[in-house]
Design a protein around this motif. Structure first.
Motif, short mmCIF file in Angstrom:
data_model
loop_
_atom_site.label_atom_id
_atom_site.label_comp_id
_atom_site.label_asym_id
_atom_site.label_seq_id
_atom_site.Cartn_x
_atom_site.Cartn_y
_atom_site.Cartn_z
N ALA A 94 36.41 28.73 20.11
CA ALA A 94 35.27 29.50 20.67
C ALA A 94 34.16 27.70 21.39
N ARG A 95 34.63 26.12 20.43
CA ARG A 95 33.78 25.70 21.30
C ARG A 95 34.24 25.14 22.30
N ARG A 96 35.55 24.97 22.30
CA ARG A 96 36.53 24.66 23.59
C ARG A 96 36.39 25.79 24.74
N SER A 97 36.54 27.47 24.75
CA SER A 97 36.41 28.31 25.19
C SER A 97 35.71 28.01 26.92
N SER A 98 34.92 27.45 27.20
CA SER A 98 34.05 27.33 28.25
C SER A 98 34.30 26.39 29.08
N GLN A 99 35.14 25.20 28.60
CA GLN A 99 35.46 24.68 28.75
C GLN A 99 37.14 25.14 29.60
N TYR A 100 37.54 25.80 29.19
CA TYR A 100 38.58 26.42 30.33
C TYR A 100 38.52 27.11 31.37
N GLN A 101 39.26 27.21 32.37
CA GLN A 101 39.36 27.63 33.28
C GLN A 101 39.82 29.28 33.35
N TRP A 102 39.45 30.18 33.60
CA TRP A 102 39.40 31.46 33.04
C TRP A 102 39.77 31.95 35.39
N LEU A 103 40.77 32.68 35.28
CA LEU A 103 41.13 32.47 36.60
C LEU A 103 41.67 34.63 36.54
N THR A 104 41.51 34.86 38.18
CA THR A 104 41.96 36.34 37.48
C THR A 104 43.04 35.91 39.57
N SER A 105 44.22 36.94 39.47
CA SER A 105 45.32 36.86 40.75
C SER A 105 44.12 37.82 41.22
N LEU A 106 44.14 39.49 41.16
CA LEU A 106 43.56 39.89 42.26
C LEU A 106 41.90 40.58 41.27
N GLN A 107 40.84 41.25 41.90
CA GLN A 107 40.10 41.25 42.10
C GLN A 107 39.58 42.46 42.46
N PRO A 108 39.14 43.79 42.20
CA PRO A 108 38.87 44.74 42.04
C PRO A 108 38.25 45.23 43.64
N GLY A 109 38.27 45.47 44.96
CA GLY A 109 37.07 45.42 46.32
C GLY A 109 36.80 43.94 46.84
N ARG A 110 37.91 43.13 46.41
CA ARG A 110 38.74 41.77 46.94
C ARG A 110 39.73 41.42 47.79
N ASP A 111 39.60 40.93 48.50
CA ASP A 111 41.47 41.19 49.52
C ASP A 111 41.99 40.33 48.78
N GLU A 112 43.76 40.48 48.62
CA GLU A 112 44.77 39.83 47.87
C GLU A 112 44.67 39.06 47.82
N VAL A 113 45.13 38.30 49.18
CA VAL A 113 45.77 36.90 49.55
C VAL A 113 44.08 35.97 49.24
N ASP A 114 43.01 36.65 49.16
CA ASP A 114 41.91 35.98 49.15
C ASP A 114 42.00 35.81 47.36
N SER A 115 41.56 36.49 47.01
CA SER A 115 42.25 36.59 45.40
C SER A 115 43.30 35.33 44.65
N ILE A 116 43.77 35.32 45.42
CA ILE A 116 45.39 34.27 45.50
C ILE A 116 44.58 33.10 45.63
N LEU A 117 44.01 32.93 46.54
CA LEU A 117 43.83 31.30 47.81
C LEU A 117 42.58 30.55 46.77
N ILE A 118 41.40 31.96 46.00
CA ILE A 118 40.91 31.98 45.24
C ILE A 118 41.29 30.75 43.95
N ALA A 119 41.79 31.35 43.54
CA ALA A 119 43.18 31.23 42.37
C ALA A 119 43.58 29.57 42.23
N SER A 120 44.30 29.67 43.36
CA SER A 120 45.33 28.20 43.50
C SER A 120 43.84 26.88 44.27
#
Length: 134
Positions: A94-120
């Motif tokens: 828990a002490r480090r969790s906020s320092q990590y990047q938490w990313l998702t490949s897809l988001q409901p309602g968001r264009d798939e390509v945009d989601s991947i580009l944001i994560a990349s």
């Protein structure tokens, strides 16, 4: 992760058998929730990809702890719904969790390509054009 997928396994095996499976690069870590540990050679076996057919318990907590021990600080969830990301945050220190990047490949309602580009971009992986995702 369910017996409900058993009817599609023969067709899934046919598809996986047509794929060229390779071990990941040495600086890429794949951790299995079936074992909670690092997998490499198993990724080259079609049985690994269709071996989630039984209602076996997933060792998600152990897998997240393995990733943290390996020094991973960025976590990318691959899937249509961002469900495991919030679980992952609760599995690490828990002490480090906020320092990590938490990313998702897809988001409901968001264009798939945009989601991947944001994560990349967040991971500093140089994908610049949608054509690179094909």
């Amino acid at each position: 992760h369910s017996e409900m997928i058993a009817p599609i396994l023969p067709e899934l095996r046919k598809v996986v058998d047509q794929c060229t499976l390779q071990k990941p690069a040495s600086d890429v870590h794949f951790v299995s929730t079936l074992t909670g540990g690092v997998v490499t050679n198993e990724l080259c076996e079609s049985g690994h990809w269709i071996g989630h057919d039984e209602a076996k318990p997933m060792l998600f907590l152990r897998g997240m702890q393995t990733l943290e021990r390996l020094g991973c600080t960025a976590f990318l969830e691959l899937g249509p719904q961002p469900m495991l990301t919030s679980m992952g945050r609760r599995c690490v220190d828990a002490r480090r969790s906020s320092q990590y990047q938490w990313l998702t490949s897809l988001q409901p309602g968001r264009d798939e390509v945009d989601s991947i580009l944001i994560a990349s971009r967040a991971l500093e992986v140089p994908l610049r054009r949608p054509s690179e995702l094909k």
